[in-house]
Each structure stands twice: as structure tokens, then as C-alpha cells.
Design an enzyme around this catalytic site. Structure first.
Site, PDB file in Angstrom:
ATOM      1  N   GLU A 146      32.146  35.696  34.722  1.00 49.20           N
ATOM      2  CA  GLU A 146      31.841  35.604  33.279  1.00 49.20           C
ATOM      3  C   GLU A 146      32.674  36.581  32.472  1.00 49.20           C
ATOM      4  OE1 GLU A 146      30.065  36.294  29.384  1.00 49.20           O
ATOM      5  OE2 GLU A 146      30.419  37.772  30.941  1.00 49.20           O
ATOM      6  N   GLU A 147      32.866  37.783  33.028  1.00 51.07           N
ATOM      7  CA  GLU A 147      33.550  38.820  32.241  1.00 51.07           C
ATOM      8  C   GLU A 147      35.020  38.499  31.990  1.00 51.07           C
ATOM      9  OE1 GLU A 147      32.248  40.966  30.544  1.00 51.07           O
ATOM     10  OE2 GLU A 147      30.401  41.707  31.420  1.00 51.07           O
ATOM     11  N   ASP A 196      24.949  45.059  31.176  1.00 51.88           N
ATOM     12  CA  ASP A 196      25.534  43.726  30.993  1.00 51.88           C
ATOM     13  C   ASP A 196      26.048  43.226  32.344  1.00 51.88           C
ATOM     14  OD1 ASP A 196      27.012  41.511  30.290  1.00 51.88           O
ATOM     15  OD2 ASP A 196      28.456  42.578  29.046  1.00 51.88           O
TER      16      ASP A 196
HETATM   17 ZN   LIG Z   1      27.509  39.731  29.725  1.00 52.79          ZN
END
Ligand SMILES: [Zn+2]
Length: 360
Positions: free
Chosen positions: A237-238, A203
Site C-alpha cells: 500500500e505504501e 499507519d
Molecule cells: Zn496507511
């Protein structure tokens, strides 16, 4: 906005042989390279530099935004489509240098402490030094701490022990280690003969590899599209605000590439592409999501449609920025998300096939 159009592509017609254009060797090479770069949110300049270098070598002119994201324009007509993936990963940051020289950390993103117990790590100082260590319970020897197995695992009772002869706060400070230094955890990337990929931080590295493959295929002429594309590699994003800035004004659609989540409540698998219909931020755009499903059906691409109850994405962030866009989310199915993750190369293949099918 900088443009990056390999001139020889102009006017070339769209796509052929969608299955055969997947380049597993290239994807594997990119995953190996990208996963070696520690890139917790807030410490992503090295991975951004890598992506810029790869795109530049292909003939593009990507640009680095102030926030740390990278944008590359592939010029064309039609409704501009932004393809997003995030360059930042989970990680840690030093929050205290203890009297014994060990380090307390806090997580960056939703990294959970149990998943990194005993894991090797690297502490990156602001002066550019890198020290290795490992992440353990306080008092981690079972022969001494007989309560070890019963203790909760969280960042308050776990710590980093550096692989250095440090016995005091001053010893550790003398190395140049400070509060605020970033911590990357050993990725432990494994490619099995059977096609599985096991690693931390799949991810969203899997999606980065697919966007780079797409760029390469367009640059080489193996794939062409008349549609104007933006490749958007977001940072942050995280922690929830990745693609909240720098969305080009003429963007009509945002197709986010991020991990599909395998669980008892989803039908995602490690071989399918997962199409997300709704996450905790709400439903994705009806028209775009329907078109993705229709494309998967028409192209015989194995897919699943899923709801992710504890998930937000860069496509959500783009909406939060006030952008008037349609948004959708697809990605390879990943097992044990935000832990030691696993997927299969088939899932990347099918995500890439759907991506190609959609942009065509
Ligand atoms: Zn992600």
C-alpha cells in the site's frame, strides 16, 4: 477462495452493546506485537505470517496471496463487504555500501529523512542476519561539522552507521550486508497512562489491530453478522498498489481502514474516527460515505469528515484494479503522519464502533 466460518456462529443474530465489545487490552497487545515486526513494503512475510497465525488460532483459514497479502473470508449473505488494512509500513532499503563501510539508503514509501535523523534501525540481510545501526548525517558531530545545523536533511547526505567494527566496504560486505537489504526503523512504541499511543508506523498497524479484534469478536460470538465479509490485509500500500489485486469477484463494497490525518486543514482528531470524503484520487462513494456518517450519528460516535489532499488508499487501488465496487475510508485520527506518530485509544475505540455499526 478458502472459507473460514466458525460453525457455531451460523444463524446468530447481529451485535449487541457496541461500546462494551471494544477490548482495549487485546488491541494494546496486538499493537505491541505487530509494531515489533519490521515490515517495510516488500519485506512483509513475517507480519503476514503473524496475522495468519492469529487468525488460524481463532478458527479461521486465511490464505496468503502471491503478492504477500492475506485474505480471510467470513461467510454470510447480503452484499459482500471487503474490509482492508495494510500490513506494510514505511522503511528503507540499502542502495550503496560506501568505501567507509557506511550505508546509503533510499526510502520505501514516503518516509522523510528528517523524521528519522538519529534513529536506531535494523538492517535485515537476505541470509537472515540482522544488524543494528543508526541513521545520521554524514559527518554528524557538531564539534567537527560546524555547518551541521544548516545542512538540508535528505537521503543523499545521510547514512546508516552500523553498530559493527566496519571501516571499509569489504568489512561491511563480509557481514553479508548487500545492496537491496531492507531497513526497519526503531518504532519507539509508547503507551501513556492517559491513553495516547506514540509510535512509528501506527499507519496502518492501528487498523490491523482493529481487524484482528473484529475477527476475534466474531469467532467468540460477541459480534455476529449475517453479511459476508472479507478481511483483506494488503501489502504494497505504501508504494501505491496494495489492494490492486486479489479482490474477490463478488465484492460489492470496500471499506478501507487506514489512518485519519490530523492537520490545520482537517477536523480529524486523536479521539474521533475520521471519515474521508475525498483524497487525491477523488471522492469516495457517496452512498457508502453517507451511510457511515448516518451510522456515526445514530450511534453517537465522535467522528469527523475530512479531505486528504496528499493521500491515496487501498480502496483507490481496488478501483484501479478495475473492480466494480463502492469504496469508503475510515480510520483513527493520527498526528504527525509518516513521522513519529501519535493517536489516542479513544480513536481506535470510535473507529471500531463505527466498523461494527457499519457491518451491522
Ligand atoms: Zn496507511
Amino acid at each position: 477462495m478458502q472459507k473460514c466460518i466458525p460453525l457455531f456462529l451460523l444463524g446468530v443474530k447481529l451485535m449487541e452493546k457496541k461500546h462494551s465489545i471494544f477490548d482495549e487490552e487485546y488491541v494494546r497487545k496486538q499493537l505491541q506485537a505487530l509494531l515489533k515486526i519490521d515490515s517495510p513494503t516488500g519485506y512483509t512475510s513475517k507480519v503476514a505470517d503473524y496475522i495468519i497465525s492469529e487468525l488460524t488460532d481463532m478458527g479461521y483459514t486465511p490464505s496468503l496471496k502471491n503478492k504477500g497479502s492475506v485474505i480471510c473470508t467470513i461467510d454470510g449473505d447480503g452484499t459482500p463487504l471487503l474490509l482492508a488494512a495494510h500490513i506494510d509500513t514505511l522503511g528503507g532499503i540499502v542502495s550503496e555500501i560506501k568505501p567507509d563501510g557506511h550505508l546509503r539508503i533510499t526510502s520505501i514509501g514516503t518516509l522523510y529523512a528528517t523524521s528519522i535523523e538519529g534513529e536506531n534501525c535494523r538492517v535485515h540481510t537476505r541470509s537472515g542476519k540482522v544488524y543494528t545501526g543508526f541513521f545520521q548525517m554524514i559527518d554528524p558531530s557538531l564539534h567537527i561539522n560546524t555547518n551541521l545545523q544548516n545542512q538540508a536533511r535528505d537521503f543523499s547526505n545521510m547514512e546508516i552507521i552500523l553498530d559493527e567494527k566496519v571501516y571499509s566496504e569489504n568489512d561491511t560486505r563480509a557481514l553479508g550486508v548487500r545492496v537491496g537489504d531492507f531497513v526497519g526503523f526503531e518504532q519507539r512504541t509508547v503507551f501513556t497512562e492517559s491513553g495516547y499511543i506514540k509510535s512509528r508506523f501506527l499507519d496502518d498497524t492501528v487498523s490491523l489491530s482493529l481487524l484482528l479484534l473484529l475477527a476475534k469478536k466474531i469467532a467468540s460470538g460477541d459480534v455476529s453478522t449475517k453479511r459476508k465479509l472479507y478481511l483483506y490485509f494488503s501489502a504494497y500500500e505504501e508504494v501505491g498498489h496494495g489492494a490492486i489485486s486479489s479482490i474477490p469477484e463478488d465484492t460489492v463494497e470496500v471499506l478501507d481502514l487506514d489512518i485519519g490525518c490530523i492537520g490545520t486543514e482537517t477536523t480529524a482528531s486523536e479521539t474521533c474516527v475520521s471519515i474521508c470524503a475525498k483524497d487525491m484520487f477523488g471522492p469516495y462513494n457517496y452512498e457508502m460515505t453517507s451511510k457511515l456518517i448516518e451510522t456515526a450519528e445514530a450511534e453517537n460516535i465522535p467522528y469527523s469528515i475530512d479531505i486528504y489532499p496528499f493521500y491515496t488508499s487501498d480502496a483507490d487501488s481496488a478501483l484501479l484494479s478495475g473492480a466494480d465496487i463502492k469504496h469508503a475510508l475510515i480510520g483513527p485520527g493520527v498526528c504527525a503522519t509518516h513521522g513519529y506518530e501519535r493517536t489516542h485509544m479513544d480513536s481506535l475505540l470510535n473507529t471500531f464502533r463505527l466498523l461494527i455499526g457499519y457491518i451491522s
